[in-house]
Design a protein around this motif. Structure first.
Motif, short mmCIF file in Angstrom:
data_model
loop_
_atom_site.label_atom_id
_atom_site.label_comp_id
_atom_site.label_asym_id
_atom_site.label_seq_id
_atom_site.Cartn_x
_atom_site.Cartn_y
_atom_site.Cartn_z
N GLY A 1 -9.63 0.34 17.56
CA GLY A 1 -8.75 -0.29 16.54
C GLY A 1 -9.17 0.14 15.18
N PHE A 2 -8.79 -0.64 14.40
CA PHE A 2 -9.17 -0.53 12.60
C PHE A 2 -10.39 -0.40 12.61
CE2 PHE A 2 -4.63 -2.16 12.64
CZ PHE A 2 -4.19 -1.13 12.00
N LEU B 1 -5.74 3.06 18.01
CA LEU B 1 -4.64 2.31 17.18
C LEU B 1 -3.39 2.20 18.05
CD1 LEU B 1 -5.09 3.48 13.62
CD2 LEU B 1 -6.15 1.37 14.63
N ALA C 1 -1.54 -1.18 17.55
CA ALA C 1 -0.94 -1.36 16.27
C ALA C 1 0.21 -0.47 15.72
CB ALA C 1 -1.91 -1.38 14.88
N ILE C 2 -0.12 0.85 16.30
CA ILE C 2 0.99 2.03 15.72
C ILE C 2 1.65 2.63 17.09
CG2 ILE C 2 -0.24 2.08 13.79
CD1 ILE C 2 -1.16 4.62 14.51
N VAL D 1 -1.59 -13.13 12.55
CA VAL D 1 -1.67 -11.80 12.02
C VAL D 1 -2.96 -11.65 11.38
CG1 VAL D 1 -0.45 -9.91 10.81
CG2 VAL D 1 1.03 -11.74 11.95
N HIS E 1 -3.91 -9.27 8.89
CA HIS E 1 -3.99 -8.21 7.83
C HIS E 1 -4.22 -8.84 6.62
CE1 HIS E 1 -2.98 -5.26 10.73
NE2 HIS E 1 -1.76 -5.63 11.01
N SER F 1 -5.61 1.65 6.18
CA SER F 1 -6.92 2.18 7.00
C SER F 1 -7.20 3.30 6.33
CB SER F 1 -6.94 2.17 8.38
OG SER F 1 -8.13 2.63 8.86
N SER G 1 7.14 -4.34 10.31
CA SER G 1 6.76 -4.99 11.46
C SER G 1 7.18 -4.19 12.70
CB SER G 1 6.82 -6.32 11.66
OG SER G 1 6.50 -7.06 10.37
N HIS H 1 7.42 -2.73 16.35
CA HIS H 1 6.91 -2.51 17.90
C HIS H 1 5.92 -1.19 18.20
CE1 HIS H 1 9.71 -6.16 18.85
NE2 HIS H 1 8.70 -6.45 17.91
N PRO H 2 5.02 -1.41 18.95
CA PRO H 2 4.53 -0.11 19.38
C PRO H 2 5.42 0.96 20.26
CG PRO H 2 3.10 -1.67 19.63
CD PRO H 2 4.35 -2.45 19.20
#
Length: 399
Positions: free
Chosen positions: A154-155, A181, A184-185, A297, A299, A329, A341, A343-344
């Motif tokens: 992850g980050f 990631l 998240a992405i 969340v 962040h 990041s 926002s 969605h993956p």
């Protein structure tokens, strides 16, 4: 009526809330309670510039800020209980317990790092990154490390892997999802991040987990993967997320959110909890969105937005606009940023890719949901306006 606003948690959310209250005209007492002995500091640099040695602790405000703003900052003070009926919190400082009265209470306690399941806390060579002490300990270990295994891409895991490579430490990065990631992405953009790690000679193992951290003579010596293979490592970094530690709320009557929605402290759309005069914000808070759905969340910018909204609510001010969700990041000299926002599994439209730097749009049902870029700061920030109102992604693709 004269009891102060008490903020539990002297991190980004607590400091920003106190600052917003003073800037908004609040003249009453503000007490800021922090468990760590340091003045409030910024956490994003820990896994990056602090581990690499490019910076030390990055304080959120100079020491004189708290005096000048008449904010009663109490470090080394842990909250152990909340009593809403008495409007008090019980704190422990220097081995002594006492009660602090509040008029309004705001819980901004953040997260604690998740440890590797079943591993004793005193095993040397095993690290997490949540505090300044964690980051400095990893930086010291990097000076003599022979090989590092980073569990979780992850980050935090990706940033730590990049920082350790800057120390010329051989790194194996292990992640159960298909790419770094991915949660998240999404997997497609995760492949773009994969390129950065492979280019930097990170041994990337994806689609696989870790069954065991091998301990010899009280120190980590290897990790055993779920396929039975072994990675020798004298430094192991556990980057598998964090969780709100909310034991201090036991018996308070403050409602917690179900695990299915992310857990944490249940709040409405402005941070109000189930108990009068108690609010929550930041990583530990589970807020309702405009549709009534609850989310937690983790962040930096989300915490800043929470602090602004809670301050406005306490001051009786209206906020007419919320900022577009944003996170970033830093890895291998590139700033990876995301707006919106998505969605993956949203559709991805790559519009710029030179093999290292990239820019892409996400869309759902033809509407722009997010923008991600690496090394494309200017181009990415110009798209913010298109995420403030529903925008067909075709309008950007035709430019």
């Amino acid at each position: 009526m004269n009891d102060p606003i008490v903020i539990v948690g002297a991190g980004l959310g607590g400091v920003r809330l106190a600052e917003n209250l003073r800037n908004g005209g609040h003249t009453g007492g503000i007490v800021l309670l922090g468990q760590e002995t340091h003045p409030p500091y910024d956490r994003p640099p820990l896994s990056k510039s602090v581990v690499t040695g490019h910076s030390e602790r990055v304080d959120l405000k100079p020491a004189e800020f708290y005096t000048e703003q008449d904010i009663d900052l109490r470090t080394g003070t842990r909250v152990v209980a909340v009593n809403p009926d008495a409007h008090t919190v019980t704190v422990e400082c220097g081995g002594q317990r006492s009660d602090v009265a509040y008029g309004t209470l705001v819980l901004a306690t953040g997260l604690v790092a998740r440890r590797f399941p079943g591993l004793a806390d005193d095993v040397s060579g095993v690290h997490v990154i949540r505090t300044i002490e964690d980051a400095l300990a990893l930086r010291e270990a990097a000076g003599t490390a022979k090989h590092a295994a980073v569990i979780g891409a992850g980050f935090i895991g990706c940033e730590v892997a990049a920082s350790l490579r800057e120390h010329d430490v051989p790194v194996t990065l292990i992640e159960p999802t298909p790419t770094p990631l991915a949660v998240a992405i999404g997997a497609r953009m995760g492949q773009m991040v994969t390129r950065l790690h492979v280019e930097a000679d990170v041994d990337l193992r994806t689609g696989i987990g870790v069954d065991e951290i091998v301990v010899e003579d009280g120190a980590a010596s290897a990790v055993v993967l779920s396929d039975g293979s072994r990675v020798d490592a004298d430094v192991v970094v556990v980057g598998i997320g964090g969780y709100p530690e909310l034991g201090y709320l036991d018996g308070s009557g403050i409602e917690l959110a179900p695990r299915s929605s992310g857990g944490g402290i249940a709040c409405n759309g402005v941070g109000r909890t189930s108990v009068p005069d108690v609010y929550a914000l930041g990583d530990a808070a589970n807020w309702a969105d405009a549709h009534g759905d609850h989310h937690r969340v983790e962040h930096w910018n989300h915490v800043v937005d929470h602090a602004a909204l809670v301050a406005a609510e306490l001051l009786g001010h209206a906020i007419t606009h919320q900022s577009v969700p944003y996170f970033w990041s830093d890895q291998f000299g590139l700033k990876i940023q995301m707006l919106g926002s998505p969605h993956p599994d949203d559709e991805v439209h790559v519009v710029d890719d030179d093999g290292r730097k990239f820019l892409a749009y996400y869309s759902r049902d033809g509407v722009l949901t997010g923008v991600i870029g690496a090394g494309r700061v200017g181009k990415l920030m110009k798209t913010r306006q298109y995420l403030q109102t529903p925008t067909p992604v075709s309008a950007l693709l035709d430019q």
